[in-house]
Design an enzyme around this catalytic site. Structure first.
Site, PDB file in Angstrom:
ATOM      1  N   HIS A 119       7.032   4.831 -13.663  1.00  0.00           N
ATOM      2  CA  HIS A 119       5.639   4.398 -13.639  1.00  0.00           C
ATOM      3  C   HIS A 119       4.706   5.408 -14.296  1.00  0.00           C
ATOM      4  O   HIS A 119       3.531   5.520 -13.920  1.00  0.00           O
ATOM      5  CB  HIS A 119       5.191   4.079 -12.228  1.00  0.00           C
TER       6      HIS A 119
ATOM      7  N   GLU B  58       7.989  -8.950 -12.165  1.00  0.00           N
ATOM      8  CA  GLU B  58       8.494  -8.097 -11.081  1.00  0.00           C
ATOM      9  C   GLU B  58       7.451  -7.076 -10.656  1.00  0.00           C
ATOM     10  O   GLU B  58       7.287  -6.780  -9.473  1.00  0.00           O
ATOM     11  CB  GLU B  58       9.778  -7.390 -11.524  1.00  0.00           C
ATOM     12  N   GLU B  59       6.728  -6.538 -11.615  1.00  0.00           N
ATOM     13  CA  GLU B  59       5.783  -5.471 -11.334  1.00  0.00           C
ATOM     14  C   GLU B  59       4.539  -5.979 -10.595  1.00  0.00           C
ATOM     15  O   GLU B  59       4.065  -7.094 -10.834  1.00  0.00           O
ATOM     16  CB  GLU B  59       5.328  -4.817 -12.648  1.00  0.00           C
TER      17      GLU B  59
ATOM     18  N   ASP C 252      12.560   0.532 -17.048  1.00  0.00           N
ATOM     19  CA  ASP C 252      11.958  -0.348 -16.053  1.00  0.00           C
ATOM     20  C   ASP C 252      11.366  -1.621 -16.669  1.00  0.00           C
ATOM     21  O   ASP C 252      10.166  -1.823 -16.576  1.00  0.00           O
ATOM     22  CB  ASP C 252      10.857   0.475 -15.353  1.00  0.00           C
TER      23      ASP C 252
ATOM     24  N   ASP D  31      18.376  -2.067 -12.660  1.00  0.00           N
ATOM     25  CA  ASP D  31      16.992  -1.597 -12.708  1.00  0.00           C
ATOM     26  C   ASP D  31      16.960  -0.077 -12.721  1.00  0.00           C
ATOM     27  O   ASP D  31      17.799   0.585 -12.096  1.00  0.00           O
ATOM     28  CB  ASP D  31      16.225  -2.129 -11.499  1.00  0.00           C
TER      29      ASP D  31
END
Length: 385
Positions: free
Chosen positions: A330, A194-195, A144, A241
């Protein structure tokens, strides 16, 4: 990383583009003997020339982000000197930084036919985000999206010499004014921010992608150009992704307008498996929707990711992300140790094959590249599907 949007599917279908793009599959001989294969040394999590330098925390605006960005720059300068590099910069406040503006830096690497004029080239665009999450401290984000960045780097290195040979042949034959299809270029977007910094919302996410899409929409080409702006020149936006684990995580065909490209990549996956060129688990099929019908549901806006500001502006997107996220998503386990390197290598190979076929590089790999560009029944257009 991205989020599911639970407020329902988008009604209706997106109409197909009127443009026709040729696509020539690589021969079995090219796949088996001529196409550069991913080298295990490039993907070693500790010493790999492509992957290892990305496996560090790289939150926007931090030294880690700058280190990884410099790794990309060094790679292109060293391995792909014919590519043009630019940065697109923006700043934004975030929920965690108060009144401080956080910098976001997108890296854009482009290679166009050498005779091309500004505004007259359509580009295959390969995309991954390179930032990592703000919290927890020390988060790596290997799937990620450190590994997808390395996959794209390999693919560009693997096709570059063949691309040079093709364009040299086109120029030598004097066909540059006759064959519009040879006006295709390629670009890589390594996107920042992006996060989400706190929690995923329309304003706390995809900072770099939102800025770039807006800027390119308003970057107008000369009036006589084929493409009206930089955004319009993106023929296909291929976003990678959450790839690189050994889990069985099928990827749906998300977009109706780009389903033709999903089908071609799925066919390439099948051929690579049949030829025994994949090293990962042979029982997993990554792209199972090859036979999906045009009348089926395509959940174009369900998955939240860097493609959203582009697809909202009419860009065709091939979104390569599983519907079910990896179990490490995550968490601190999304690190190099939890990558499946054979899977990473296989995705790098599949990305290479897709890019080579999209750019019609059959006959230009190896020292015995064909001197004539062939068009035959293997060439398809997206309007045929």
């Amino acid at each position: 990383m991205c989020r599911w949007l639970f407020n329902g599917l988008v009604a209706g279908l997106v109409f197909l583009s009127l443009h026709v793009f040729a696509y020539t599959p690589l021969s079995d001989d090219t796949l088996l003997y001529l196409l550069p294969q991913p080298e295990p040394a490039d993907f070693d999590i500790h010493t790999g020339a492509l992957l290892a330098p990305i496996l560090i925390p790289r939150v926007p605006g931090t030294p880690g982000s700058q280190i990884v960005r410099q790794h990309f720059v060094d790679f292109f300068h060293r391995s792909l000197p014919s590519w043009s590099l630019t940065f697109q910069n923006s700043t934004s406040k975030t929920p965690t930084h108060g009144n401080t503006e956080v910098p976001f830096v997108n890296l854009v690497a482009t290679r166009d036919p050498p005779w091309i004029q500004a505004g007259n080239v359509g580009r295959l665009t390969l995309v991954a985000h390179y930032d990592s999450k703000y919290k927890p401290d020390g988060f790596i984000g290997a799937t990620d999206s450190a590994a997808p960045c390395a996959m794209i780097m390999h693919a560009m290195k693997a096709i570059d010499a063949a691309l040079t040979k093709k364009w040299e042949t086109v120029q030598a034959q004097g066909d540059i004014e006759l064959d519009f299809d040879e006006y295709k270029g390629i670009q890589v977007l390594f996107l920042d921010g992006e996060e989400a910094f706190h929690s995923w919302t329309a304003t706390d996410s995809i900072y770099g992608a939102r800025s770039l899409a807006e800027e390119w929409e308003h970057t107008i080409n000369p009036a006589t150009s084929i493409y009206k702006n930089r955004l319009d020149s993106i023929e296909l936006f291929v976003l990678l992704d959450l790839l690189g684990t050994s889990e069985d995580l099928p990827i749906p065909s998300w977009q109706h307008s780009s389903h033709w490209s999903y089908v071609k990549m799925a066919e390439a996956e099948g051929r690579l498996r049949k030829l025994g060129l994949f090293k990962s688990n042979p029982s997993h099929t990554w792209l199972p929707d090859k036979d999906k019908k045009e009348s089926d549901v395509f959940s174009s806006y369900v998955m939240q990711d860097d493609h959203l500001p582009f697809i909202a502006r009419g860009v065709h997107v091939l979104h390569l992300i599983p519907a079910r996220f990896p179990s490490v998503w995550h968490t601190m386990n999304d690190d190099g140790e939890h990558l499946d390197i054979p899977t990473v290598q296989d995705w790098a190979l599949l990305t290479t094959v897709f890019a080579a076929e999209y750019l019609e590089l059959e006959g230009f790999f190896g020292s015995s590249a064909n001197k004539n560009i062939k068009r035959d029944a293997a060439v398809i257009s997206k309007t045929e599907l």
